[in-house]
Design a protein around this motif. Structure first.
Motif, PDB file in Angstrom:
ATOM      1  N   ASN A  49       0.827  -1.211   0.000  1.00 11.59           N
ATOM      2  CA  ASN A  49       0.000   0.000   0.000  1.00 11.59           C
ATOM      3  C   ASN A  49       0.863   1.264   0.000  1.00 11.59           C
ATOM      4  N   VAL A  50       1.952   1.220   0.773  1.00 11.96           N
ATOM      5  CA  VAL A  50       2.854   2.377   0.837  1.00 11.96           C
ATOM      6  C   VAL A  50       3.543   2.583  -0.509  1.00 11.96           C
ATOM      7  N   ILE A  51       3.956   1.486  -1.134  1.00 16.35           N
ATOM      8  CA  ILE A  51       4.600   1.574  -2.456  1.00 16.35           C
ATOM      9  C   ILE A  51       3.636   2.194  -3.468  1.00 16.35           C
ATOM     10  N   ALA A  52       2.376   1.756  -3.429  1.00 22.38           N
ATOM     11  CA  ALA A  52       1.367   2.291  -4.361  1.00 22.38           C
ATOM     12  C   ALA A  52       1.178   3.791  -4.148  1.00 22.38           C
ATOM     13  N   LYS A  53       1.114   4.219  -2.888  1.00 21.62           N
ATOM     14  CA  LYS A  53       0.966   5.648  -2.593  1.00 21.62           C
ATOM     15  C   LYS A  53       2.192   6.430  -3.047  1.00 21.62           C
ATOM     16  N   ARG A  56       2.224   7.070  -6.716  1.00 24.70           N
ATOM     17  CA  ARG A  56       1.264   8.102  -7.131  1.00 24.70           C
ATOM     18  C   ARG A  56       1.698   9.502  -6.703  1.00 24.70           C
ATOM     19  N   ARG A  57       2.258   9.621  -5.490  1.00 22.42           N
ATOM     20  CA  ARG A  57       2.457  10.960  -4.931  1.00 22.42           C
ATOM     21  C   ARG A  57       3.896  11.271  -4.528  1.00 22.42           C
ATOM     22  N   GLY A  58       4.793  10.309  -4.717  1.00 26.92           N
ATOM     23  CA  GLY A  58       6.191  10.555  -4.402  1.00 26.92           C
ATOM     24  C   GLY A  58       6.476  10.637  -2.916  1.00 26.92           C
ATOM     25  N   ASP A  59       7.539  11.374  -2.547  1.00 26.11           N
ATOM     26  CA  ASP A  59       7.989  11.435  -1.150  1.00 26.11           C
ATOM     27  C   ASP A  59       7.010  12.141  -0.220  1.00 26.11           C
ATOM     28  N   ILE A  60       6.089  12.939  -0.784  1.00 28.00           N
ATOM     29  CA  ILE A  60       5.064  13.592   0.044  1.00 28.00           C
ATOM     30  C   ILE A  60       4.243  12.530   0.780  1.00 28.00           C
ATOM     31  N   GLN A  66       4.846   9.300   7.793  1.00 25.16           N
ATOM     32  CA  GLN A  66       5.680   9.512   8.975  1.00 25.16           C
ATOM     33  C   GLN A  66       4.935  10.337  10.028  1.00 25.16           C
ATOM     34  N   PHE A  67       4.247  11.385   9.581  1.00 23.75           N
ATOM     35  CA  PHE A  67       3.504  12.247  10.499  1.00 23.75           C
ATOM     36  C   PHE A  67       2.395  11.473  11.212  1.00 23.75           C
ATOM     37  N   HIS A  68       1.560  10.749  10.423  1.00 25.71           N
ATOM     38  CA  HIS A  68       0.402  10.050  11.008  1.00 25.71           C
ATOM     39  C   HIS A  68       0.827   8.913  11.935  1.00 25.71           C
TER      40      HIS A  68
END
Length: 267
Positions: A49-53, A56-60, A66-68
């Motif tokens: 799931n993290v790879i997919a995100k 789509r959106r890069g390092d953002i 990291q924040f959540h």
């Protein structure tokens, strides 16, 4: 080139560096876990799931992750009081298969609801909530009955604004205010009794996942087929699935019903 789980694991290692945390990578399940070393409370991340995100959106996407995760871990560290927080206590509906203990091994407080569902109790913290465990209850000197009474009062105080759809002569009402307690409104007996009083046919209720409550006025057999397919679809797509079985509401009682869909509704 598609990022592999190992490469993402290395990125996550860089993000989650804290002497008090322990990180681990489960190669078989393709998950990554960050937890407090002393309590073993933590968060498990699904790497695909993290790879997919990230694709789509890069390092953002990783910065947000990291924040959540850090916020979640810090909240686990906070000592929360029930006394004085009565208005922030709500019931949450979960499947009977939902864990009965925290990761640290403390038993969660819950009561039986139906053959398919249990009721847990949450302390609302604003952007998230913490499920109440037996240790917290004992420390506060509260009884389960008091917790239950307060939470049910609070769920009745939340607004119920159904969106109505009529399909094949049957009325379907969708309650989804997206406040985290959508499905919990099934515990608002006053609302269900009002729906029952106004219904022409049989009242059928469903909580396929935590973010919706469906109440239907069944006026013909086709309605049951529509409800069965709808509930199954919502259950499969839900963030926190509860049950794919709808319930008949009769005499203030919810009885799970098995519907064999025969008449597929026209698209």
């Amino acid at each position: 080139m598609k990022m592999t789980s190992i490469k993402m694991k290395r990125k996550l290692d860089e993000l989650f560096t804290n002497e008090e945390w322990r990180v681990s990578f489960n190669r078989d399940e393709d998950t990554y876990r960050i937890e407090w070393k002393d309590t073993k409370q933590g968060v498990t991340i699904n790497i695909p799931n993290v790879i997919a995100k990230h694709e789509r959106r890069g390092d953002i996407a990783l910065e947000e992750l990291q924040f959540h995760i850090s916020e979640s871990l810090n909240m686990m560290r906070e000592e929360h009081q029930l006394e004085g927080q009565e208005k922030s206590i709500f019931p949450v509906i979960r499947a009977t298969s939902f864990p009965k203990k925290t990761k640290a091994g403390t038993r969660l407080v819950y009561t039986k609801h139906t053959a398919e569902t249990n009721v847990y109790y949450a302390l609302d913290l604003g952007t998230t909530y913490q499920l109440i465990d037996e240790k917290m209850l004992e420390e506060q000197g509260w009884s389960i009955d008091r917790l239950k009474e307060i939470s049910l009062f609070n769920i009745r105080s939340l607004p119920v604004s159904p969106r109505k759809d009529t399909v094949a002569g049957n009325d379907f009402y969708f309650i989804a205010p997206q406040d985290g307690y959508d499905a919990s409104r099934i515990l608002n007996e006053a609302f269900l009794e009002e729906m029952k009083a106004n219904a022409v046919g049989e009242v059928v209720v469903a909580v396929p996942h935590q973010d919706v409550l469906i109440v239907a006025d069944m006026k013909n057999e086709t309605g049951y087929d529509i409800m069965a397919q709808m509930t199954m679809k919502f259950f499969a797509e839900g963030r926190v699935p509860i049950t794919s079985l709808p319930f008949i509401y009769e005499d203030k009682h919810l009885e799970p019903i098995f519907i064999l869909a025969k008449n597929k509704p026209k698209e």
